[in-house]
Design a protein around this motif. Structure first.
Motif, PDB file in Angstrom:
ATOM      1  N   ALA A 196       5.448   0.033  36.751  1.00  0.00           N
ATOM      2  CA  ALA A 196       5.780  -0.767  37.885  1.00  0.00           C
ATOM      3  C   ALA A 196       7.108  -0.254  38.492  1.00  0.00           C
ATOM      4  CB  ALA A 196       5.731  -2.307  37.514  1.00  0.00           C
ATOM      5  N   CYS A 224       0.105   0.600  36.205  1.00  0.00           N
ATOM      6  CA  CYS A 224       0.833  -0.600  35.850  1.00  0.00           C
ATOM      7  C   CYS A 224      -0.332  -1.667  35.485  1.00  0.00           C
ATOM      8  CB  CYS A 224       1.800  -1.255  36.718  1.00  0.00           C
ATOM      9  SG  CYS A 224       2.252  -2.945  36.197  1.00  0.00           S
ATOM     10  N   ARG A 225      -1.389  -1.601  36.405  1.00  0.00           N
ATOM     11  CA  ARG A 225      -2.380  -2.565  36.321  1.00  0.00           C
ATOM     12  C   ARG A 225      -3.443  -2.302  35.194  1.00  0.00           C
ATOM     13  NH1 ARG A 225      -2.011  -2.533  41.808  1.00  0.00           N
ATOM     14  NH2 ARG A 225      -3.688  -0.963  42.038  1.00  0.00           N
ATOM     15  N   ALA A 284       1.765   1.458  40.727  1.00  0.00           N
ATOM     16  CA  ALA A 284       1.009   0.216  40.808  1.00  0.00           C
ATOM     17  C   ALA A 284      -0.342   0.195  39.963  1.00  0.00           C
ATOM     18  CB  ALA A 284       0.875  -0.392  42.134  1.00  0.00           C
ATOM     19  N   GLN A 285      -1.224   1.198  40.325  1.00  0.00           N
ATOM     20  CA  GLN A 285      -2.428   1.420  39.616  1.00  0.00           C
ATOM     21  C   GLN A 285      -2.411   1.518  38.158  1.00  0.00           C
ATOM     22  OE1 GLN A 285      -4.913   4.325  41.424  1.00  0.00           O
ATOM     23  NE2 GLN A 285      -6.808   3.333  40.217  1.00  0.00           N
ATOM     24  N   ASP A 296       5.638  -2.621  32.740  1.00  0.00           N
ATOM     25  CA  ASP A 296       6.837  -2.738  33.423  1.00  0.00           C
ATOM     26  C   ASP A 296       7.646  -1.445  33.811  1.00  0.00           C
ATOM     27  OD1 ASP A 296       6.420  -5.566  33.248  1.00  0.00           O
ATOM     28  OD2 ASP A 296       7.940  -5.797  31.710  1.00  0.00           O
ATOM     29  N   GLY A 307       6.900   2.700  40.499  1.00  0.00           N
ATOM     30  CA  GLY A 307       6.280   2.641  41.818  1.00  0.00           C
ATOM     31  C   GLY A 307       4.719   3.031  41.402  1.00  0.00           C
TER      32      GLY A 307
END
Length: 87
Positions: A26, A34-35, A31-32, A23, A29
């Motif tokens: 994320a 975070c995944r 995103a990768q 979180d 910013g």
């Protein structure tokens, strides 16, 4: 207390920590990243489920997941601490 309880508790805490860190990534910013951290959380959650299903027979593997997961999550936390936030 069962033989598996300490590992189950540790896995639960690490899954929660990984989700919180995802979180945070994320929110920055990333995103990768975070995944990737979410994927780690899923793997740790799967190890926890397997420990519940297999009991003491899976205990050594569960501790191995914990050791590796802690190291990987620490590396992500270091990365996040050094990375400026993105829009």
């Amino acid at each position: 207390m069962s033989l598996t309880a300490p590992a189950l508790n540790a896995l639960s805490e690490l899954v929660d920590d990984a989700r919180t860190t995802a979180d945070r990534a994320a929110g920055m910013g990333l995103a990768q990243t975070c995944r990737r951290i979410e994927s780690l959380a899923l793997d740790l959650d799967a190890a926890r489920t397997r420990l519940v299903e297999d009991g003491p027979d899976y205990l050594d593997a569960a501790w191995a997941f914990l050791d590796a997961g802690r190291l990987i999550l620490a590396q992500y936390r270091i990365q996040l601490a050094q990375e400026p936030a993105r829009a």
